[in-house]
Design a protein around this motif. Sequence first.
Motif, PDB file in Angstrom:
ATOM      1  N   GLN A   1       0.821  -1.207   0.000  1.00 15.01           N
ATOM      2  CA  GLN A   1       0.000   0.000   0.000  1.00 15.01           C
ATOM      3  C   GLN A   1       0.855   1.257   0.000  1.00 15.01           C
ATOM      4  O   GLN A   1       0.545   2.226  -0.696  1.00 15.01           O
ATOM      5  CB  GLN A   1      -0.947   0.007   1.205  1.00 15.01           C
ATOM      6  N   LEU A   2       1.938   1.240   0.775  1.00 10.42           N
ATOM      7  CA  LEU A   2       2.837   2.400   0.783  1.00 10.42           C
ATOM      8  C   LEU A   2       3.476   2.614  -0.586  1.00 10.42           C
ATOM      9  O   LEU A   2       3.593   3.742  -1.062  1.00 10.42           O
ATOM     10  CB  LEU A   2       3.932   2.219   1.841  1.00 10.42           C
ATOM     11  N   LEU A   3       3.890   1.521  -1.213  1.00 14.20           N
ATOM     12  CA  LEU A   3       4.521   1.628  -2.532  1.00 14.20           C
ATOM     13  C   LEU A   3       3.537   2.103  -3.591  1.00 14.20           C
ATOM     14  O   LEU A   3       3.861   2.960  -4.411  1.00 14.20           O
ATOM     15  CB  LEU A   3       5.132   0.288  -2.940  1.00 14.20           C
ATOM     16  N   THR A   4       2.342   1.565  -3.564  1.00 15.11           N
ATOM     17  CA  THR A   4       1.367   1.975  -4.574  1.00 15.11           C
ATOM     18  C   THR A   4       0.872   3.393  -4.328  1.00 15.11           C
ATOM     19  O   THR A   4       0.543   4.097  -5.270  1.00 15.11           O
ATOM     20  CB  THR A   4       0.175   1.006  -4.641  1.00 15.11           C
ATOM     21  N   ALA A   5       0.827   3.830  -3.084  1.00 14.09           N
ATOM     22  CA  ALA A   5       0.398   5.198  -2.783  1.00 14.09           C
ATOM     23  C   ALA A   5       1.433   6.210  -3.262  1.00 14.09           C
ATOM     24  O   ALA A   5       1.090   7.341  -3.597  1.00 14.09           O
ATOM     25  CB  ALA A   5       0.159   5.362  -1.291  1.00 14.09           C
ATOM     26  N   SER A   6       2.680   5.805  -3.311  1.00  8.20           N
ATOM     27  CA  SER A   6       3.722   6.735  -3.739  1.00  8.20           C
ATOM     28  C   SER A   6       3.777   6.893  -5.260  1.00  8.20           C
ATOM     29  O   SER A   6       4.405   7.813  -5.760  1.00  8.20           O
ATOM     30  CB  SER A   6       5.083   6.276  -3.224  1.00  8.20           C
ATOM     31  N   LEU A   7       3.122   6.008  -5.970  1.00  6.24           N
ATOM     32  CA  LEU A   7       3.076   6.136  -7.429  1.00  6.24           C
ATOM     33  C   LEU A   7       2.135   7.266  -7.804  1.00  6.24           C
ATOM     34  O   LEU A   7       1.136   7.510  -7.143  1.00  6.24           O
ATOM     35  CB  LEU A   7       2.580   4.834  -8.066  1.00  6.24           C
ATOM     36  N   SER A   8       2.465   7.937  -8.879  1.00  4.50           N
ATOM     37  CA  SER A   8       1.590   9.022  -9.304  1.00  4.50           C
ATOM     38  C   SER A   8       0.331   8.434  -9.931  1.00  4.50           C
ATOM     39  O   SER A   8       0.382   7.421 -10.599  1.00  4.50           O
ATOM     40  CB  SER A   8       2.308   9.932 -10.293  1.00  4.50           C
TER      41      SER A   8
END
Length: 134
Positions: A98-105
């Motif tokens: 979730q943290l990784l996907t949230a950091s994607l634009s």
Amino acid sequence: MTDQALAVIKKANALLEEENSFLKEGNVPAVIALLKRKEAVLAQLNSVTVECRRVAEEPEKPCCSEELPLAAEKLNLTIENNRTLLQQAMIAQRHIVQLLTASLSPPGDKTHYGKNGSYSTPRSSSGNAYRKNI
């Protein structure tokens, strides 16, 4: 038959304790490396049958090894601990994803770099400019 069952229970318990220590360390690759061995030992455990028969001459004597119930109880505790640690690991992995996907634009927030790496200014289609030639 009881000795074989006891050996399999002890083997399963040792493997699960090893996995639990890796889970506590957060060593996911080591946990994954144990998967084939874990499947094999759990298949062995699943195929074990224990038949206990009381001896008519000694009705007060336990029908099975005294060590077998203790080993089974220890295995059950190790399995519960393993289940808890696996759930915690899955929650942690889900949080990381979730943290990784949230950091994607987001898809609508595109950069303006072309295929060759050059930057082009964003074009706006919000209005048209008119020039009067007088």
